[in-house]
Design an enzyme around this catalytic site. Structure first.
Site, mmCIF file in Angstrom:
data_model
loop_
_atom_site.group_PDB
_atom_site.id
_atom_site.type_symbol
_atom_site.label_atom_id
_atom_site.label_comp_id
_atom_site.label_asym_id
_atom_site.label_seq_id
_atom_site.Cartn_x
_atom_site.Cartn_y
_atom_site.Cartn_z
ATOM 1 N N ARG A 1 -8.881 0.490 10.215
ATOM 2 C CA ARG A 1 -8.434 -0.893 10.392
ATOM 3 C C ARG A 1 -9.416 -1.680 11.233
ATOM 4 O O ARG A 1 -9.197 -2.859 11.474
ATOM 5 C CB ARG A 1 -7.088 -0.901 11.103
ATOM 6 C CG ARG A 1 -5.876 -1.120 10.192
ATOM 7 C CD ARG A 1 -4.658 -1.000 11.078
ATOM 8 N NE ARG A 1 -3.487 -1.670 10.607
ATOM 9 C CZ ARG A 1 -2.479 -1.083 9.981
ATOM 10 N NH1 ARG A 1 -2.557 0.178 9.654
ATOM 11 N NH2 ARG A 1 -1.401 -1.777 9.669
ATOM 12 N N ARG B 1 11.430 -6.010 3.505
ATOM 13 C CA ARG B 1 11.253 -4.553 3.389
ATOM 14 C C ARG B 1 12.318 -3.798 4.183
ATOM 15 O O ARG B 1 12.672 -4.170 5.288
ATOM 16 C CB ARG B 1 9.861 -4.173 3.903
ATOM 17 C CG ARG B 1 9.637 -2.669 3.977
ATOM 18 C CD ARG B 1 8.187 -2.302 4.047
ATOM 19 N NE ARG B 1 7.515 -2.778 5.241
ATOM 20 C CZ ARG B 1 6.209 -2.630 5.451
ATOM 21 N NH1 ARG B 1 5.449 -2.075 4.532
ATOM 22 N NH2 ARG B 1 5.657 -3.071 6.561
ATOM 23 N N ARG C 1 11.975 -2.233 9.923
ATOM 24 C CA ARG C 1 11.044 -1.893 10.994
ATOM 25 C C ARG C 1 10.990 -3.036 12.009
ATOM 26 O O ARG C 1 10.983 -4.205 11.620
ATOM 27 C CB ARG C 1 9.642 -1.674 10.416
ATOM 28 C CG ARG C 1 9.454 -0.332 9.773
ATOM 29 C CD ARG C 1 8.170 -0.209 8.998
ATOM 30 N NE ARG C 1 6.995 -0.766 9.660
ATOM 31 C CZ ARG C 1 5.764 -0.719 9.159
ATOM 32 N NH1 ARG C 1 5.553 -0.132 7.979
ATOM 33 N NH2 ARG C 1 4.757 -1.243 9.804
ATOM 34 N N ARG D 1 0.714 -9.460 13.281
ATOM 35 C CA ARG D 1 0.066 -8.421 12.471
ATOM 36 C C ARG D 1 -0.876 -9.024 11.435
ATOM 37 O O ARG D 1 -1.939 -8.481 11.163
ATOM 38 C CB ARG D 1 1.131 -7.558 11.774
ATOM 39 C CG ARG D 1 1.827 -6.626 12.764
ATOM 40 C CD ARG D 1 3.064 -6.028 12.167
ATOM 41 N NE ARG D 1 2.788 -5.101 11.102
ATOM 42 C CZ ARG D 1 3.611 -4.877 10.074
ATOM 43 N NH1 ARG D 1 4.763 -5.518 9.990
ATOM 44 N NH2 ARG D 1 3.299 -4.014 9.158
ATOM 45 N N LYS E 1 0.829 -1.228 0.000
ATOM 46 C CA LYS E 1 0.000 0.000 0.000
ATOM 47 C C LYS E 1 0.855 1.266 0.000
ATOM 48 O O LYS E 1 0.566 2.204 -0.725
ATOM 49 C CB LYS E 1 -0.919 0.036 1.239
ATOM 50 C CG LYS E 1 -1.975 -1.052 1.255
ATOM 51 C CD LYS E 1 -3.001 -0.836 2.361
ATOM 52 C CE LYS E 1 -2.432 -0.938 3.763
ATOM 53 N NZ LYS E 1 -1.870 -2.262 4.112
HETATM 54 P P1 AMP Z 1 1.504 0.209 9.200
HETATM 55 O O1 AMP Z 1 2.658 1.100 8.952
HETATM 56 O O2 AMP Z 1 0.245 0.649 8.496
HETATM 57 O O3 AMP Z 1 1.816 -1.246 8.938
HETATM 58 O O4 AMP Z 1 1.170 0.312 10.768
HETATM 59 C C1 AMP Z 1 2.123 -0.058 11.732
HETATM 60 C C2 AMP Z 1 1.448 -0.200 13.090
HETATM 61 O O5 AMP Z 1 0.863 1.042 13.490
HETATM 62 C C3 AMP Z 1 0.298 -1.195 13.154
HETATM 63 O O6 AMP Z 1 0.740 -2.532 13.324
HETATM 64 C C4 AMP Z 1 -0.464 -0.672 14.367
HETATM 65 O O7 AMP Z 1 0.188 -1.015 15.574
HETATM 66 C C5 AMP Z 1 -0.331 0.831 14.196
HETATM 67 N N1 AMP Z 1 -1.455 1.358 13.370
HETATM 68 C C6 AMP Z 1 -1.380 1.923 12.150
HETATM 69 N N2 AMP Z 1 -2.599 2.280 11.702
HETATM 70 C C7 AMP Z 1 -3.470 1.909 12.671
HETATM 71 C C8 AMP Z 1 -4.879 1.976 12.801
HETATM 72 N N3 AMP Z 1 -5.666 2.491 11.826
HETATM 73 N N4 AMP Z 1 -5.448 1.500 13.936
HETATM 74 C C9 AMP Z 1 -4.694 1.003 14.932
HETATM 75 N N5 AMP Z 1 -3.369 0.876 14.869
HETATM 76 C C10 AMP Z 1 -2.741 1.329 13.754
#
Ligand code: AMP
Length: 212
Positions: free
Chosen positions: A88, A122, A155, A166, A13
């Site tokens: 989410r 990544r 990360r 996740r 994404k």
């Molecule tokens: P991402 O970079 O989108 O993979 O997000 C990394 C982490 O941030 C996720 O595993 C969650 O811990 C937190 N996070 C990101 N977006 C959300 C969301 N909409 N709701 C809750 N936690 C989030």
């Protein structure tokens, strides 16, 4: 145009969002990036989010919704935006519906094998957030960002112990959003199960979905 990007962690994404954001001249709003920035700056939100993120769990809805609501009030969202990683949960989607009208939801799909490979390989630039991959999007110099010369890192939540969590969280809490947006007739599926050399095809499918 107000767009939501859906899809498993690791489906790509962030990579597609950076391209689409340039084409349509709308901001790319990634809640994950916003939380990582908040952690870096040791803000109150960052302190709240860190523990959840480290474990691969979701940050609580109230914190996340407030963060997005504030961001959407900014001037650059007036002509549209692209949300990446939000909503989410169903509660987040319902809250978003109360804040603003969404025009389209792009649901990126890929096989489990491709997703795990994309997550584990990544690498991200510490300075500008550009995304690389140890085999598929190789930087010119190992460990160095092609765009800004920043340091590339893995990360913490891309390490194997967090990846499984996740993906489980995605299936349990985020996948129900596919049905939620299908019922609202906003959903367009985009096949992202293609090698990186074919990313132009994925972007062409996105444009078709947004312009039809
Ligand atoms: P991402 O970079 O989108 O993979 O997000 C990394 C982490 O941030 C996720 O595993 C969650 O811990 C937190 N996070 C990101 N977006 C959300 C969301 N909409 N709701 C809750 N936690 C989030």
């Amino acid at each position: 145009m107000n767009i939501v990007l859906l899809g498993s962690p690791g489906v790509g994404k962030g990579t597609y969002a950076k391209r689409i954001s340039k084409i349509y001249n709308i901001p790319h709003i990634s809640t994950g990036d916003m939380f990582r920035e908040a952690i870096k700056n040791k803000t109150e939100i960052g302190l709240k989010a860190k523990g959840y993120m480290d474990k691969g769990e979701l940050v609580p809805d109230d914190v996340t919704i407030k963060t997005v609501e504030e961001r959407l009030k900014k001037d650059d969202c007036k002509n549209g935006f692209m949300l990446d990683g939000f909503p989410r949960t169903i509660a987040q989607a319902e809250a978003l519906d109360k804040i603003i009208v969404i025009d389209k939801v792009l649901n990126f799909t890929a096989s489990d094998e491709v997703i795990i490979d994309r997550l584990s390989g990544r690498r991200v630039c510490k300075s500008c957030g550009a995304i690389f991959h140890i085999r598929n999007i190789i930087p010119k110099t190992e460990g160095v960002c092609d765009n800004c010369g920043g340091e590339l890192y893995q990360r913490d939540d891309d390490k194997p112990e967090s990846v499984k969590k996740r993906l489980d969280v995605y299936r349990e809490q985020t996948e129900p959003l596919i049905e939620y947006y299908k019922e609202k007739e906003l959903l367009a599926d985009i096949d992202a199960n293609k090698p990186i050399e074919q990313v132009d095809e994925i972007i062409a499918d996105v444009r078709k979905a947004l312009e039809e």
